[in-house]
Design an enzyme around this catalytic site. Structure first.
Site, PDB file in Angstrom:
ATOM      1  N   ASP A 111       0.814  -1.213   0.000  1.00 24.09           N
ATOM      2  CA  ASP A 111       0.000   0.000   0.000  1.00 24.09           C
ATOM      3  C   ASP A 111       0.848   1.263   0.000  1.00 24.09           C
ATOM      4  O   ASP A 111       0.648   2.163  -0.826  1.00 24.09           O
ATOM      5  CB  ASP A 111      -0.945   0.007   1.208  1.00 24.09           C
ATOM      6  N   ASP A 127      -7.666   3.858  12.793  1.00 23.90           N
ATOM      7  CA  ASP A 127      -6.371   4.522  12.714  1.00 23.90           C
ATOM      8  C   ASP A 127      -6.415   5.839  11.959  1.00 23.90           C
ATOM      9  O   ASP A 127      -5.667   6.774  12.261  1.00 23.90           O
ATOM     10  CB  ASP A 127      -5.339   3.590  12.079  1.00 23.90           C
TER      11      ASP A 127
END
Length: 432
Positions: free
Chosen positions: A46, A156
């Site tokens: 990612d 998060d």
């Protein structure tokens, strides 16, 4: 640590080749809008893809930032080369282990903060220390924005961004997962190939994991069905209790002002102490938690946590408090601990409320100093002994023998006064 400049591939070559890309933005990214972005970087698929995506969609220089919070040096190996090959101008790595332990883990431990009865906040505590360092790096390199690889479904994203808002509200925040058209791993791989970005060749874990000094979390795969028992080979830092030693081990935790300072008489730094507690607890299968929790964004999720050292240290501090704190103080502390845990879980570490509560916790645990002996055996932690110079326990008072301080005959008058509301209520009911 700063790394040499990236190869001189021009930004314009990336900008001119945007049409038809899998990772093309949805209109929120404007080329030239940002000058320099600091990206929270792990080196995985990612974040490797995010580097060229930021350059392509925002026309900016990308500085990668990696925090060592005790996740293991293997994850840090080779990051310099990966970051630069992905198009970053440089990589900055900061060792945050001691700061993480001293300024984030220990305050939560002292407060007794546990989220939804089980979770010892391993990931929740790590995000603000990482975000704080990332903001510092952004200011050091003159960046006007920070970026992260959090998805739009998790906690998060909130933790990172609230910390950035609190520490530098002038910094812009870029969250590619909320902007781009990449929908999964295969899309990301195709995007990386098209941009000649090296991607990890290791086999992808079937679990989503987060590791740091305090814990290791597991999500995904069979855990997504709450009726499934976790697989035995999933666990990585704790022995299966069935396979743990057949003999118990005793460990003594020294505590000062509500935080641990030593193990078996050996004074240790905060990070070293937690690491040693992890080793001892992991050997005996301590600290495995399986829970369904309520995420901040509203959905429920199932996670399994390994927190061997933290479980030992929590037990030690709470047992010492049973000696050093009176009943009312414990009750108030426990009630505030719930709110403290909620604030940390929700990413509000830098809120004045949490900071004020922390001052309260520090004050009332000033006398929580002493040592606790614990017995570890096949996944269980049992207290074996407690001692403190500030102990409120008096054997001469608690003994069944009469003493000079406590006269058992005094109890009769206390019970009559304490029970007066009960007697009055009963008298009223009788008269009706």
């Amino acid at each position: 640590m700063e790394i040499k400049q990236a190869p001189t591939e021009s930004l314009s070559s990336l900008q001119n080749d945007r049409d038809g890309e899998i990772g093309k933005g949805n209109g929120k990214g404007v080329v030239g809008q940002l000058k320099k972005v600091v990206l929270a970087y792990s080196g995985g698929l990612d974040t490797s893809v995010i580097v060229p995506w930021l350059r392509e969609n925002y026309g900016c220089e990308v500085v990668c930032f990696t925090a060592d919070v005790g996740q293991g040096m293997k994850e840090l190996k080779g990051l310099e080369e990966k970051a630069i090959a992905s198009g970053a101008s440089k990589l900055v790595v900061k060792d945050l282990k001691e700061e993480f332990a001293k300024d984030f883990i220990f305050p939560c431990l002292r407060a007794g903060a546990v989220y939804e009865r089980k979770y010892l906040l391993g990931t929740s505590m790590a995000r603000p220390v990482i975000a704080k360092a990332m903001v510092d790096v952004a200011e050091e390199v003159g960046a006007d924005a920070v970026a992260h690889g959090c998805t739009g479904k998790g906690n998060d994203q909130v933790r990172f961004e609230l910390a950035c808002f609190a520490l530098n509200p002038n910094l812009k925040v870029v969250a590619p997962w909320r902007e781009w058209d990449i929908t999964g791993r295969q899309d990301a791989i195709e995007y990386a190939k098209k941009h000649n970005i090296p991607i990890p060749v290791t086999k992808k874990s079937i679990y989503s994991r987060d590791a740091n000094l305090w814990h290791l979390s597991h999500e995904g795969d069979v855990l997504e069905d709450p009726t499934n028992e976790p697989k035995k080979d999933m666990y990585m830092i704790s022995t299966d209790p069935e396979d743990a030693p057949n003999e118990p081990e005793y460990v003594e935790i020294g505590i000062e002002g509500g935080v641990p300072v030593s193990i078996n008489g050996e004074l240790l730094s905060p990070a070293s102490l937690i690491s040693k507690a992890n080793h001892i607890g992991g050997k005996h299968g301590i600290g495995r938690i399986d829970m369904v929790e309520n995420r901040l964004v509203g959905m429920k999720s199932r996670g399994v946590y390994e927190t061997p050292g933290g479980t030992i240290l929590f037990a030690a501090v709470r047992e010492l408090e049973s000696l050093t704190l009176d009943r009312e103080t414990i009750q108030v502390k426990d009630s505030l601990a719930l709110k403290y845990a909620e604030l940390v879980y929700a990413g509000r570490w830098f809120d004045p409320l949490r900071e004020s509560m922390d001052a309260f916790m520090k004050k009332i645990t000033e006398t929580t100093t002493g040592s606790v002996s614990l017995k570890l055996y096949k996944g269980s932690v049992q207290v074996a002994g407690r001692r403190s110079l500030y102990s409120l326990y008096r054997e001469d008072i608690s003994s069944f023998e009469n003493g000079q301080i406590y006269n058992q005959a005094d109890a009769a008058g206390f019970i009559r006064l304490y029970g007066l509301p009960t007697r009055v209520r009963a008298m009223l009911n009788k008269s009706l």
